[in-house]
Design an enzyme around this catalytic site. Sequence first.
Site, PDB file in Angstrom:
ATOM      1  N   HIS A  78       0.846  -1.197   0.000  1.00  0.00           N
ATOM      2  CA  HIS A  78       0.000   0.000   0.000  1.00  0.00           C
ATOM      3  C   HIS A  78       0.879   1.244   0.000  1.00  0.00           C
ATOM      4  O   HIS A  78       1.805   1.355   0.806  1.00  0.00           O
ATOM      5  CB  HIS A  78      -0.871  -0.039   1.268  1.00  0.00           C
ATOM      6  CG  HIS A  78      -1.878   1.057   1.393  1.00  0.00           C
ATOM      7  ND1 HIS A  78      -2.319   1.822   0.338  1.00  0.00           N
ATOM      8  CD2 HIS A  78      -2.571   1.507   2.487  1.00  0.00           C
ATOM      9  CE1 HIS A  78      -3.222   2.688   0.771  1.00  0.00           C
ATOM     10  NE2 HIS A  78      -3.387   2.525   2.073  1.00  0.00           N
ATOM     11  N   GLU A  80       0.027   4.409   0.712  1.00  0.00           N
ATOM     12  CA  GLU A  80      -0.236   5.503   1.664  1.00  0.00           C
ATOM     13  C   GLU A  80       0.970   5.677   2.586  1.00  0.00           C
ATOM     14  O   GLU A  80       1.610   4.708   3.009  1.00  0.00           O
ATOM     15  CB  GLU A  80      -1.526   5.258   2.464  1.00  0.00           C
ATOM     16  CG  GLU A  80      -1.950   6.531   3.190  1.00  0.00           C
ATOM     17  CD  GLU A  80      -3.391   6.519   3.717  1.00  0.00           C
ATOM     18  OE1 GLU A  80      -4.032   5.458   3.735  1.00  0.00           O
ATOM     19  OE2 GLU A  80      -3.857   7.601   4.126  1.00  0.00           O
ATOM     20  N   ASP A  82       1.727   6.281   5.560  1.00  0.00           N
ATOM     21  CA  ASP A  82       1.963   5.648   6.865  1.00  0.00           C
ATOM     22  C   ASP A  82       2.691   4.311   6.688  1.00  0.00           C
ATOM     23  O   ASP A  82       3.264   3.790   7.647  1.00  0.00           O
ATOM     24  CB  ASP A  82       0.660   5.466   7.663  1.00  0.00           C
ATOM     25  CG  ASP A  82      -0.472   4.848   6.882  1.00  0.00           C
ATOM     26  OD1 ASP A  82      -0.506   4.991   5.645  1.00  0.00           O
ATOM     27  OD2 ASP A  82      -1.337   4.209   7.503  1.00  0.00           O
ATOM     28  N   ASP A 164      -3.970  -2.672   5.383  1.00  0.00           N
ATOM     29  CA  ASP A 164      -4.973  -1.958   6.195  1.00  0.00           C
ATOM     30  C   ASP A 164      -6.127  -2.873   6.630  1.00  0.00           C
ATOM     31  O   ASP A 164      -6.804  -2.583   7.629  1.00  0.00           O
ATOM     32  CB  ASP A 164      -5.556  -0.780   5.408  1.00  0.00           C
ATOM     33  CG  ASP A 164      -4.666   0.462   5.445  1.00  0.00           C
ATOM     34  OD1 ASP A 164      -3.757   0.524   6.285  1.00  0.00           O
ATOM     35  OD2 ASP A 164      -4.902   1.371   4.632  1.00  0.00           O
TER      36      ASP A 164
HETATM   37 FE1  FEO Z   1      -4.382   3.387   3.979  1.00  0.00          FE
HETATM   38 FE2  FEO Z   1      -2.680   2.521   6.818  1.00  0.00          FE
HETATM   39  O1  FEO Z   1      -2.950   3.403   5.186  1.00  0.00           O
END
Ligand code: FEO
Length: 389
Positions: A78, A80, A82, A164
Site C-alpha cells: 500500500h 499511503e 503511513d 490496512d
Molecule cells: Fe491506507 Fe494505513 O494506510
Amino acid sequence: MKAVEIKKGIYWVGVKDWNLREFHGYTTSRGSTYNAYLIIDDKITLIDGVKAPFTDLFMRRIASVIDPAKIDVVICNHVEMDHSGALPAIMEKAKNATLYCPPAGERGLKMHYDTANWKMQIVKTGDTLNIGKHTLTFVQMPMVHWPDSMMTYVADEKLLFPNDGFGQHYASDELFDDENLDIILDEAKKYYGNIVWPYGAQVQKVLETAATLDIEMIAPSHGIIWRKHIPEIVEKYKLWSSYGSIADKAVIVYDSMWGSTEQMAREVAAAWGEKGLRVTLCSLKYSNVSDAINDIVEAKYVALGSPTLNSGILPTMGAFLTYLKGLAPKNKVGFCFGSYGWKKDAQDEMQNILTNLGWELPEPIMTINWRPTPEGLRQLHETALKVVK
Ligand code: FEO
C-alpha cells in the site's frame, strides 16, 4: 529496539506511534502502530514500511535481525505514506533490492517519491514470488483502502499480510490478540467505520478470497496481530462489509444550543428504550466524529438532532454530516429532529443527506419551537416510537 519473531524466521519490525491522535480526520484516541514484517529466507524480504518520522526506529528494529542493506525484496502492499514513508530510505540502503507492487502501486510510488534508481517489479493477483523456503502469493484488493492496496499470503506459514485490512489504530504493549479482545474488536470496528466503510463490496471480495486460504495468522499493518480470534474478526468483517447491523442497537447523534434539542434527544432515547432498543446518546459537543461513527457502525437505528443556528444547523452537526456522507453507510433507519426559534427548515439539511444515503426514514422531521412543552415532547415520543418496527 528489537524485532519480535512472530513465526520462525518471520519478524515484526514495525513501530508504535503512541502519541498519534489524528489520522486524516479520524481521532485515534489510542495511538496506532505501523506494522512491517521481515522474512529471513534465501531472499531477505521486507513487507511494508512505516511512516517517515519513524525511519530510524524502523531501521534499528530491522538491524536487530539483519543489516538492512542485505534486504533483497521489498513488498509494498500500500502506497499511503503511513506505510511507504520509510521506503525511500530502505531502497537507498538496500541497493540490490527489488520492490514488488501492483500497477497502481507503481504509479502511486512514482508520484510520491523519486524512484528513478529503484528496481521495481509489477505483480498482480495470483502472481507468486519464491524467496527460498517460502513462496509469497499476491492478491490485489483495490480500495481496501486505496486503488493500489494489496495483500500478501505465505501459504506454508498460513500467514496473511492484509495491510490496512483487519487493522486497528491501537498502540498496545501487546503484539497479539491474546488479551483485551473487547478493546481490540471495538478499535477494529472504529477503524472499519472510519477508514474502510465506503468499500463494502471490495471487502466482500477480499473475504471471498480469504475463505479459500488456509489462515492461522493475520498480520495487518495497524494494531495487533490476529492469531487467537480470527473467526471473530472475520465474522465482524462479514457483518460490517454487508452493511448489516444489530437489530436492537440505536444511536442518537446530536448537538444542542440551549438544551432544547438535548431534551428532545433524551425523549427519543426514552421512546426507543421502551421499544427494547439499546440506545447510545452521542453529543457532538463532547464526542468526536470518529467515535460517533464507531457507535453507528452496528446500529440499526440512527437519530440525528440539531437546532437551527441562523439559517442552518450547528457546525458540529454540519461537520459530522460531511464526514458521514463520505463514508456512505447504508441500510440504516433514520430519524431527524431539532428545535428552532424563527426558522424551521434547517433540519431538512440532515434529512436530505440521509435520504441521499438511501436510509429508510419512516417518519418526518420533528421540530419544536423554542422550548419543549410536555405536549411537544409527547408528540415527539409518539413519533419516535413509530420509527421502530
Ligand atoms: Fe491506507 Fe494505513 O494506510
